[in-house]
Design a protein around this motif. Sequence first.
Motif, PDB file in Angstrom:
ATOM      1  N   GLY A 145       0.751  -1.243   0.007  1.00 12.11           N
ATOM      2  CA  GLY A 145      -0.030  -0.103   0.122  1.00 12.11           C
ATOM      3  C   GLY A 145       0.835   1.335  -0.005  1.00 12.11           C
ATOM      4  N   CYS A 146       2.294   1.028   0.068  1.00 10.28           N
ATOM      5  CA  CYS A 146       3.069   2.311   0.404  1.00 10.28           C
ATOM      6  C   CYS A 146       3.519   2.667  -1.027  1.00 10.28           C
ATOM      7  CB  CYS A 146       3.942   2.165   1.290  1.00 10.28           C
ATOM      8  SG  CYS A 146       3.265   1.650   3.077  1.00 10.28           S
ATOM      9  N   SER A 186      -2.655   9.794  11.479  1.00 18.36           N
ATOM     10  CA  SER A 186      -2.788  10.042   9.875  1.00 18.36           C
ATOM     11  C   SER A 186      -4.233   9.721   9.726  1.00 18.36           C
ATOM     12  CB  SER A 186      -1.982   8.861   9.226  1.00 18.36           C
ATOM     13  OG  SER A 186      -1.954   8.868   7.752  1.00 18.36           O
ATOM     14  N   MET A 188      -7.318   8.761   6.399  1.00 18.48           N
ATOM     15  CA  MET A 188      -7.401   8.250   5.106  1.00 18.48           C
ATOM     16  C   MET A 188      -7.277   8.993   3.740  1.00 18.48           C
ATOM     17  SD  MET A 188      -8.122   5.115   3.971  1.00 18.48           S
ATOM     18  CE  MET A 188      -8.937   4.108   4.861  1.00 18.48           C
ATOM     19  N   ASP A 189      -7.597  10.224   3.761  1.00 20.97           N
ATOM     20  CA  ASP A 189      -7.446  10.964   2.472  1.00 20.97           C
ATOM     21  C   ASP A 189      -5.820  11.311   2.225  1.00 20.97           C
ATOM     22  OD1 ASP A 189      -9.603  11.072   1.978  1.00 20.97           O
ATOM     23  OD2 ASP A 189     -10.205  13.169   2.688  1.00 20.97           O
ATOM     24  N   GLU A 191      -3.184   9.040   3.534  1.00 22.63           N
ATOM     25  CA  GLU A 191      -2.364   7.619   3.087  1.00 22.63           C
ATOM     26  C   GLU A 191      -3.522   6.745   2.855  1.00 22.63           C
ATOM     27  OE1 GLU A 191       1.555   7.214   5.388  1.00 22.63           O
ATOM     28  OE2 GLU A 191      -0.013   8.154   7.083  1.00 22.63           O
ATOM     29  N   PRO A 192      -4.192   6.742   1.807  1.00 23.67           N
ATOM     30  CA  PRO A 192      -5.280   5.751   1.661  1.00 23.67           C
ATOM     31  C   PRO A 192      -4.682   4.115   1.430  1.00 23.67           C
ATOM     32  CG  PRO A 192      -4.988   6.981  -0.360  1.00 23.67           C
ATOM     33  CD  PRO A 192      -4.304   7.674   0.945  1.00 23.67           C
ATOM     34  N   GLY A 193      -3.527   4.063   0.636  1.00 20.63           N
ATOM     35  CA  GLY A 193      -2.941   2.892   0.635  1.00 20.63           C
ATOM     36  C   GLY A 193      -2.339   2.296   1.893  1.00 20.63           C
ATOM     37  N   ILE A 195      -2.922   2.720   5.016  1.00 19.48           N
ATOM     38  CA  ILE A 195      -4.072   2.586   5.843  1.00 19.48           C
ATOM     39  C   ILE A 195      -4.841   1.544   5.717  1.00 19.48           C
ATOM     40  CG2 ILE A 195      -6.059   3.450   7.001  1.00 19.48           C
ATOM     41  CD1 ILE A 195      -4.722   6.229   7.023  1.00 19.48           C
ATOM     42  N   ARG A 196      -5.097   1.361   4.234  1.00 16.24           N
ATOM     43  CA  ARG A 196      -6.054   0.048   3.869  1.00 16.24           C
ATOM     44  C   ARG A 196      -5.227  -1.045   4.021  1.00 16.24           C
ATOM     45  NH1 ARG A 196      -7.622   3.140  -0.780  1.00 16.24           N
ATOM     46  NH2 ARG A 196      -9.716   4.029  -0.333  1.00 16.24           N
ATOM     47  N   LYS A 199      -5.346  -1.963   7.892  1.00 19.68           N
ATOM     48  CA  LYS A 199      -6.657  -2.467   8.133  1.00 19.68           C
ATOM     49  C   LYS A 199      -6.961  -3.834   7.692  1.00 19.68           C
ATOM     50  CE  LYS A 199      -9.087   2.039   9.076  1.00 19.68           C
ATOM     51  NZ  LYS A 199      -9.638   1.439  10.375  1.00 19.68           N
TER      52      LYS A 199
END
Length: 225
Positions: A145-146, A186, A188-189, A191-193, A195-196, A199
Amino acid sequence: FSITFIIPTDGSPTNAYKAFLEFLPTSINSIFLPPVNIHDLTEDTPVEVRISLTVNRSLPSPRRALVGTNFSIGSSSCRCTRICALVVDLFSLSAIDVAKEFGIPSYVFYPTTATCFSLVLHMPELDKIYPGEYRDLPEPIELPGCFPLHGKDLMDPVQDRKGKAYKRLLQIRDRYNSAQGILINSFMDLEPGPIRALKEGRVLSLKPPVYPVGPLIQMGSGDRR
């Protein structure tokens, strides 16, 4: 609800420190633990290691404080205060053991980004994969995701693989799994990748749920009194 800061020390708190705490809302209290001796540490001991050792050597004090207070650890019908949770920072993970002794839920507040937290969780595997210093890697490091991370851009404790701070990073990952949740500075807007990925369980070995609670930022000038 109210909040109590439990603050380890290796000496007398400065007047500026005390003034800052007194300026906080009345629902926030603070307890300074008795100073611990860290004179055995050398001058080149990294500040991260110095802080962690100060916390570790202070652990008997919060344990005694909890035993001696009027706090109720279970019954909400009690007239005295019920402890809802212990929140520790990344230097105070050892305090989770004290919370367990008293049946108090514990959470870790990670004050930087989800990307940085993901990197810390992957450090033991990266240590096995990459030889030499990270700043010399020809290709960027890819984490779930990063965005790809160039070795020379990683945080300072990672840049010296023989240092005490780096060795500590390799040892603390499993401590995060002892908590009931991870609070990350942080949103979601931003670091969406990452954080997803956290999770959805795509980050190695992480069991507790992740809660993005940011952005928590400093407002105004840093030299305000």
